[in-house]
Write a protein that holds these residues in place. Structure first.
Motif, PDB file in Angstrom:
ATOM      1  N   VAL A  78       0.877  -1.169   0.000  1.00  7.99           N
ATOM      2  CA  VAL A  78       0.000   0.000   0.000  1.00  7.99           C
ATOM      3  C   VAL A  78       0.910   1.213   0.000  1.00  7.99           C
ATOM      4  CG1 VAL A  78      -1.822   1.268   1.179  1.00  7.99           C
ATOM      5  CG2 VAL A  78      -1.809  -1.228   1.252  1.00  7.99           C
ATOM      6  N   GLY A  82      -3.709   8.256   3.851  1.00  7.06           N
ATOM      7  CA  GLY A  82      -4.773   9.240   3.847  1.00  7.06           C
ATOM      8  C   GLY A  82      -4.242  10.660   3.785  1.00  7.06           C
ATOM      9  N   LEU A  92      -1.120   2.938  -6.355  1.00  8.88           N
ATOM     10  CA  LEU A  92      -1.753   3.049  -5.046  1.00  8.88           C
ATOM     11  C   LEU A  92      -1.579   1.776  -4.233  1.00  8.88           C
ATOM     12  CD1 LEU A  92      -5.120   4.695  -6.177  1.00  8.88           C
ATOM     13  CD2 LEU A  92      -3.019   5.841  -5.454  1.00  8.88           C
ATOM     14  N   VAL A  93      -1.940   0.634  -4.836  1.00 10.90           N
ATOM     15  CA  VAL A  93      -1.930  -0.650  -4.136  1.00 10.90           C
ATOM     16  C   VAL A  93      -1.397  -1.710  -5.086  1.00 10.90           C
ATOM     17  CG1 VAL A  93      -3.362  -2.406  -3.001  1.00 10.90           C
ATOM     18  CG2 VAL A  93      -3.891   0.020  -2.697  1.00 10.90           C
ATOM     19  N   VAL A 257      -6.046  11.435  -1.444  1.00  9.96           N
ATOM     20  CA  VAL A 257      -6.497  10.136  -0.943  1.00  9.96           C
ATOM     21  C   VAL A 257      -7.353  10.365   0.305  1.00  9.96           C
ATOM     22  CG1 VAL A 257      -5.771   7.927   0.019  1.00  9.96           C
ATOM     23  CG2 VAL A 257      -4.484   8.956  -1.865  1.00  9.96           C
ATOM     24  N   ARG A 260      -9.222   5.745   3.089  1.00 12.26           N
ATOM     25  CA  ARG A 260      -8.480   4.533   2.741  1.00 12.26           C
ATOM     26  C   ARG A 260      -8.921   3.373   3.633  1.00 12.26           C
ATOM     27  NH1 ARG A 260      -2.205   3.373   3.850  1.00 12.26           N
ATOM     28  NH2 ARG A 260      -3.188   2.235   5.552  1.00 12.26           N
ATOM     29  N   GLN A 261      -9.271   2.231   2.992  1.00  8.08           N
ATOM     30  CA  GLN A 261      -9.822   1.092   3.725  1.00  8.08           C
ATOM     31  C   GLN A 261      -9.048  -0.198   3.475  1.00  8.08           C
ATOM     32  OE1 GLN A 261     -14.042   0.707   2.934  1.00  8.08           O
ATOM     33  NE2 GLN A 261     -14.287   2.911   2.700  1.00  8.08           N
ATOM     34  N   MET A 275     -10.466   2.865  -1.438  1.00 10.43           N
ATOM     35  CA  MET A 275     -10.192   4.253  -1.062  1.00 10.43           C
ATOM     36  C   MET A 275     -10.948   5.173  -2.009  1.00 10.43           C
ATOM     37  SD  MET A 275      -6.275   4.782  -2.412  1.00 10.43           S
ATOM     38  CE  MET A 275      -5.699   3.318  -1.548  1.00 10.43           C
TER      39      MET A 275
END
Length: 381
Positions: A78, A82, A92-93, A257, A260-261, A275
């Motif tokens: 990640v 945030g 992003l991921v 951002v 974010r989860q 997110m």
């Protein structure tokens, strides 16, 4: 003595008139000043404020982009947090891509196999065409044997007939007649066998023609690029490669951002939101004006806005770009029911979309949800 004291002195009588005149003069000057101020204020209002409608019921909005995973898997990286600002295309991921790489390898093998089968089908079609041509030669040979058998049959028939005539005159023996009959019968059998050979060769050619047609149908009008099996295998390979590329999730837009989860090690499912990106560079304002204020408001008119976030010294400039399709009450969860006996008229507010000058946003970025004071100059074009 009392009467003498009650009467004003000469000095008091002389001072009274000048004091009253001075008061009247001051009141006159004060009245002139008030009228001048009122005139000046009226001129200022007419020149600068007339035709301007104001509301403090305005809020910053933006078309936020919700980032979701298009494939399932375990999160290995990640790279953003945030409140972090990102650019379009930033990673992003990252999701574990081991399964996706195996799927790509399997699809590549299936594509090679489909290409190999197409080559075999093409070769089989050529072989079938060659067999049809060889069967034509066999038919020609069978017909030649039939012609020879017919000639032999005719020769033995003539010889047998001559022997029959000679036996009656005693010039030929019965043994010679028997030999001629046997030769004739043998030639007739050979002729029938030759006829069967021709029919068999023709049937074989028809069968080979059917096989050739079937093989030809598999490759007719196609190349290795357009063959259905090859195209299907290539599509599966493209899908596998697409899934592999989707294991790296990138920012779809420039933004901040938010919400974010996702965490490292978490297994996420396809379609799960991870997110939200807020594109503050393209933020806008929804200003809720009373319906009585919108009489002269038109699309394209200039708007001035201020925000408590920066204070009144920072003025944003914008343009009216549209009106909502209904008031806020019309689209509320429980709409107002006005068809009742105790109805009371309530002035409604209609959202007006205002586009903010990008230069102002760049100099003083805003955030979604901030309140704004908006003033529309209805005299502007």
């Amino acid at each position: 003595m009392a009467d003498a004291e009650a009467q004003p002195t000469a000095t008091e009588v002389e001072i009274a008139p000048p004091t009253a005149g001075k008061r009247r003069k001051l009141l006159t000057i004060l009245g002139i000043v008030v009228v001048a101020i009122a005139v000046i204020w009226g001129l200022w209002y007419f020149l600068t404020q007339a035709g301007r409608v104001h509301t403090d019921n305005a809020y910053v909005g933006a078309d936020s982009a919700q980032v979701t995973s298009l494939v399932s898997g375990a999160v290995t990286e990640v790279r953003v947090g945030g409140t972090q600002a990102v650019k379009k295309g930033d990673i992003l991921v990252v999701i574990d891509d081991a399964d996706a790489r195996i799927d790509v390898a399997t699809a590549e093998a299936a594509l090679r196999q489909a290409q190999q089968k197409f080559g075999q089908s093409f070769a089989q079609a050529d072989s079938a065409r060659a067999k049809v041509q060889s069967r034509a030669a066999e038919i020609a040979q069978a017909r030649a044997r039939l012609i020879d058998a017919n000639a032999t049959l005719e020769r033995t028939r003539i010889d047998f007939g001559r022997r029959q005539q000679l036996v009656g005159s005693g010039a030929a023996s019965a043994e010679e007649l028997s030999s001629a009959r046997a030769a004739y019968d043998s030639a007739r059998a050979a002729r029938d066998l030759a006829n069967a050979g021709v029919a068999s060769a023709i049937a074989t050619q028809n069968s080979a023609g059917g096989d050739a047609a079937a093989s030809e149908a598999l490759v007719r009008g196609t190349t290795i690029e357009t063959n259905p099996d090859v195209a299907s295998a290539r599509a599966r390979l493209d899908k596998a490669r697409l899934d592999l590329s989707r294991t790296v999730i990138r920012a779809p837009v420039d933004g901040i951002v938010t919400n974010r989860q996702v965490q490292i090690g978490q297994r996420i499912a396809a379609g799960a939101p991870i997110m939200t990106l807020v594109p503050i560079a393209t933020a806008y304002v929804d200003a809720n004006f009373k319906e009585s204020q919108l009489r002269h408001v038109k699309i394209g008119q200039p708007v001035e806005m201020t925000s408590d976030f920066y204070g009144g010294n920072v003025v944003y400039h914008g343009t009216v770009t549209g009106f909502a399709g209904g008031t806020g009450a019309a689209f509320s969860l429980i709409p107002a029911q006005n068809a009742t006996g105790n109805w009371v008229k309530v002035v409604q507010r209609l959202p007006v979309r205002v586009t903010i000058d990008p230069k102002d946003l760049s100099a003083h970025p805003l955030r979604v949800g901030l309140t704004m004071d908006a003033v529309i100059d209805t005299r502007g074009k």
